[in-house]
Design a protein around this motif. Structure first.
Motif, PDB file in Angstrom:
ATOM      1  N   ASN A 132      43.915  16.842  30.975  1.00 50.63           N
ATOM      2  CA  ASN A 132      43.239  17.601  32.079  1.00 50.63           C
ATOM      3  C   ASN A 132      44.293  18.053  32.738  1.00 50.63           C
ATOM      4  O   ASN A 132      45.278  17.727  33.210  1.00 50.63           O
ATOM      5  CB  ASN A 132      42.737  16.339  32.753  1.00 50.63           C
ATOM      6  CG  ASN A 132      41.483  16.097  32.272  1.00 50.63           C
ATOM      7  OD1 ASN A 132      40.429  16.412  31.883  1.00 50.63           O
ATOM      8  ND2 ASN A 132      41.222  14.557  31.853  1.00 50.63           N
ATOM      9  N   THR A 137      42.131  13.422  25.730  1.00 50.98           N
ATOM     10  CA  THR A 137      41.863  14.786  26.354  1.00 50.98           C
ATOM     11  C   THR A 137      42.960  14.888  27.606  1.00 50.98           C
ATOM     12  O   THR A 137      43.400  13.866  28.011  1.00 50.98           O
ATOM     13  CB  THR A 137      40.628  14.313  27.304  1.00 50.98           C
ATOM     14  OG1 THR A 137      39.533  14.082  26.496  1.00 50.98           O
ATOM     15  CG2 THR A 137      39.988  15.623  28.301  1.00 50.98           C
ATOM     16  N   ASN A 188      45.276  20.676  36.285  1.00 47.70           N
ATOM     17  CA  ASN A 188      44.882  21.152  37.521  1.00 47.70           C
ATOM     18  C   ASN A 188      46.077  22.076  38.050  1.00 47.70           C
ATOM     19  O   ASN A 188      47.164  21.818  37.934  1.00 47.70           O
ATOM     20  CB  ASN A 188      44.497  20.192  38.403  1.00 47.70           C
ATOM     21  CG  ASN A 188      43.296  19.333  37.960  1.00 47.70           C
ATOM     22  OD1 ASN A 188      42.210  19.934  37.628  1.00 47.70           O
ATOM     23  ND2 ASN A 188      43.533  18.058  37.861  1.00 47.70           N
ATOM     24  N   THR A 211      47.460  24.060  23.610  1.00 46.30           N
ATOM     25  CA  THR A 211      46.376  24.327  22.568  1.00 46.30           C
ATOM     26  C   THR A 211      47.065  24.981  21.436  1.00 46.30           C
ATOM     27  O   THR A 211      46.433  25.192  20.290  1.00 46.30           O
ATOM     28  CB  THR A 211      45.404  25.564  23.162  1.00 46.30           C
ATOM     29  OG1 THR A 211      46.129  26.758  23.649  1.00 46.30           O
ATOM     30  CG2 THR A 211      44.543  25.020  24.459  1.00 46.30           C
ATOM     31  N   GLU A 229      37.732  20.510  21.404  1.00 53.72           N
ATOM     32  CA  GLU A 229      37.015  21.434  22.380  1.00 53.72           C
ATOM     33  C   GLU A 229      38.134  21.862  23.413  1.00 53.72           C
ATOM     34  O   GLU A 229      39.197  21.247  23.773  1.00 53.72           O
ATOM     35  CB  GLU A 229      36.152  20.560  23.434  1.00 53.72           C
ATOM     36  CG  GLU A 229      35.241  20.937  24.213  1.00 53.72           C
ATOM     37  CD  GLU A 229      34.466  20.107  25.020  1.00 53.72           C
ATOM     38  OE1 GLU A 229      34.306  19.883  26.059  1.00 53.72           O
ATOM     39  OE2 GLU A 229      33.918  19.048  24.335  1.00 53.72           O
ATOM     40  N   LYS A 230      37.997  23.138  24.130  1.00 58.57           N
ATOM     41  CA  LYS A 230      38.884  23.466  24.974  1.00 58.57           C
ATOM     42  C   LYS A 230      38.121  24.318  26.051  1.00 58.57           C
ATOM     43  O   LYS A 230      37.458  25.212  25.886  1.00 58.57           O
ATOM     44  CB  LYS A 230      40.015  24.462  24.436  1.00 58.57           C
ATOM     45  CG  LYS A 230      39.682  25.548  23.568  1.00 58.57           C
ATOM     46  CD  LYS A 230      40.989  26.131  22.920  1.00 58.57           C
ATOM     47  CE  LYS A 230      40.483  27.243  22.170  1.00 58.57           C
ATOM     48  NZ  LYS A 230      41.903  27.779  21.410  1.00 58.57           N
ATOM     49  N   THR A 231      38.440  24.098  27.434  1.00 56.46           N
ATOM     50  CA  THR A 231      37.892  24.556  28.624  1.00 56.46           C
ATOM     51  C   THR A 231      38.899  25.446  29.131  1.00 56.46           C
ATOM     52  O   THR A 231      39.878  24.755  29.558  1.00 56.46           O
ATOM     53  CB  THR A 231      37.388  23.429  29.601  1.00 56.46           C
ATOM     54  OG1 THR A 231      36.448  23.003  29.100  1.00 56.46           O
ATOM     55  CG2 THR A 231      36.728  24.378  30.765  1.00 56.46           C
ATOM     56  N   GLU A 232      38.763  26.869  29.120  1.00 58.14           N
ATOM     57  CA  GLU A 232      40.091  27.626  29.417  1.00 58.14           C
ATOM     58  C   GLU A 232      40.940  27.171  30.722  1.00 58.14           C
ATOM     59  O   GLU A 232      40.253  26.944  31.775  1.00 58.14           O
ATOM     60  CB  GLU A 232      39.584  28.992  29.623  1.00 58.14           C
ATOM     61  CG  GLU A 232      40.801  29.973  29.372  1.00 58.14           C
ATOM     62  CD  GLU A 232      40.625  31.254  29.052  1.00 58.14           C
ATOM     63  OE1 GLU A 232      40.197  32.231  29.966  1.00 58.14           O
ATOM     64  OE2 GLU A 232      40.500  31.532  27.875  1.00 58.14           O
ATOM     65  N   TYR A 233      42.131  26.834  30.517  1.00 61.18           N
ATOM     66  CA  TYR A 233      43.098  26.342  31.639  1.00 61.18           C
ATOM     67  C   TYR A 233      43.148  25.093  31.933  1.00 61.18           C
ATOM     68  O   TYR A 233      43.658  24.638  32.686  1.00 61.18           O
ATOM     69  CB  TYR A 233      43.377  27.575  32.401  1.00 61.18           C
ATOM     70  CG  TYR A 233      43.568  28.909  32.071  1.00 61.18           C
ATOM     71  CD1 TYR A 233      44.319  29.169  31.040  1.00 61.18           C
ATOM     72  CD2 TYR A 233      42.844  29.876  32.625  1.00 61.18           C
ATOM     73  CE1 TYR A 233      44.424  30.268  30.288  1.00 61.18           C
ATOM     74  CE2 TYR A 233      42.881  31.101  32.135  1.00 61.18           C
ATOM     75  CZ  TYR A 233      43.706  31.420  31.079  1.00 61.18           C
ATOM     76  OH  TYR A 233      43.845  32.737  30.428  1.00 61.18           O
ATOM     77  N   ASN A 234      41.636  24.390  31.946  1.00 57.70           N
ATOM     78  CA  ASN A 234      41.562  23.138  32.597  1.00 57.70           C
ATOM     79  C   ASN A 234      41.588  21.800  31.673  1.00 57.70           C
ATOM     80  O   ASN A 234      42.158  20.689  32.027  1.00 57.70           O
ATOM     81  CB  ASN A 234      40.153  23.129  32.999  1.00 57.70           C
ATOM     82  CG  ASN A 234      40.092  24.067  34.341  1.00 57.70           C
ATOM     83  OD1 ASN A 234      40.920  24.084  35.126  1.00 57.70           O
ATOM     84  ND2 ASN A 234      38.869  24.636  34.569  1.00 57.70           N
ATOM     85  N   GLN A 235      41.174  21.950  30.572  1.00 56.30           N
ATOM     86  CA  GLN A 235      40.988  20.767  29.734  1.00 56.30           C
ATOM     87  C   GLN A 235      41.024  21.038  28.052  1.00 56.30           C
ATOM     88  O   GLN A 235      40.595  22.268  27.693  1.00 56.30           O
ATOM     89  CB  GLN A 235      39.670  20.156  29.956  1.00 56.30           C
ATOM     90  CG  GLN A 235      39.440  18.772  29.155  1.00 56.30           C
ATOM     91  CD  GLN A 235      38.201  18.064  29.672  1.00 56.30           C
ATOM     92  OE1 GLN A 235      36.993  18.693  29.207  1.00 56.30           O
ATOM     93  NE2 GLN A 235      37.952  17.138  30.475  1.00 56.30           N
ATOM     94  N   LYS A 262      47.964  28.078  33.227  1.00 59.16           N
ATOM     95  CA  LYS A 262      47.846  28.894  32.171  1.00 59.16           C
ATOM     96  C   LYS A 262      48.788  28.513  30.996  1.00 59.16           C
ATOM     97  O   LYS A 262      48.525  28.207  29.896  1.00 59.16           O
ATOM     98  CB  LYS A 262      47.697  30.305  32.536  1.00 59.16           C
ATOM     99  CG  LYS A 262      47.191  31.246  31.533  1.00 59.16           C
ATOM    100  CD  LYS A 262      47.339  32.645  31.734  1.00 59.16           C
ATOM    101  CE  LYS A 262      47.193  33.455  30.383  1.00 59.16           C
ATOM    102  NZ  LYS A 262      47.320  35.039  30.865  1.00 59.16           N
TER     103      LYS A 262
END
Length: 129
Positions: free
Chosen positions: A84, A82, A86, A22, A61-67, A15
């Motif tokens: 990534n 990008t 994990n 971001t 684009e943002k995918t919460e906490y992953n990408q 996180k």
């Protein structure tokens, strides 16, 4: 053209790293030493490296906490960068950067080495966080 950095381990939670990346202002800390210009403008930033044209990256684009996906603002040179991310555990994460661009073979040959060096520098500076 696809370029990728090896996975790196960061001593931040997934996180924390996501939130750091971001906030586009933080990319200034990750840029190479030869950065001559860095300006954040809303969901994008412009940067210029010595001897290279300025580039504007837009948060696509943002995918919460992953990408997190950044892309070129210009359709003349379409590409994405990008990140990534994990989770390893609650206090560390693993990340890598992936560059994907659609360039003609001559252009790809000319920019492949400098681009790989650039994303390796970004990755190395993320690892130092």
């Amino acid at each position: 053209m696809n370029l990728e950095t090896p996975n790196i381990t960061i001593k931040k939670s997934q996180k924390e790293l996501f939130e750091f990346l971001t906030d586009l202002n933080n990319f200034e800390q990750l840029m190479p030493e030869n950065t001559e210009k860095f300006v954040v403008d809303g969901d994008s930033f412009i940067f210029g490296l010595k001897g290279m044209p300025e580039i504007r990256l837009v948060l696509k684009e943002k995918t919460e906490y992953n990408q997190i996906v950044l892309g070129a603002a210009s359709s003349k040179l379409p590409f994405t960068l990008t990140a990534n991310i994990n989770e390893i555990n609650e206090s560390s994460a693993e990340a890598n950067l992936k560059f994907e661009g659609d360039f003609n073979p001559m252009m790809a040959m000319m920019i492949k080495k400098p681009l790989q060096k650039f994303i390796d520098t970004l990755s190395g500076n993320i690892e130092k966080l």
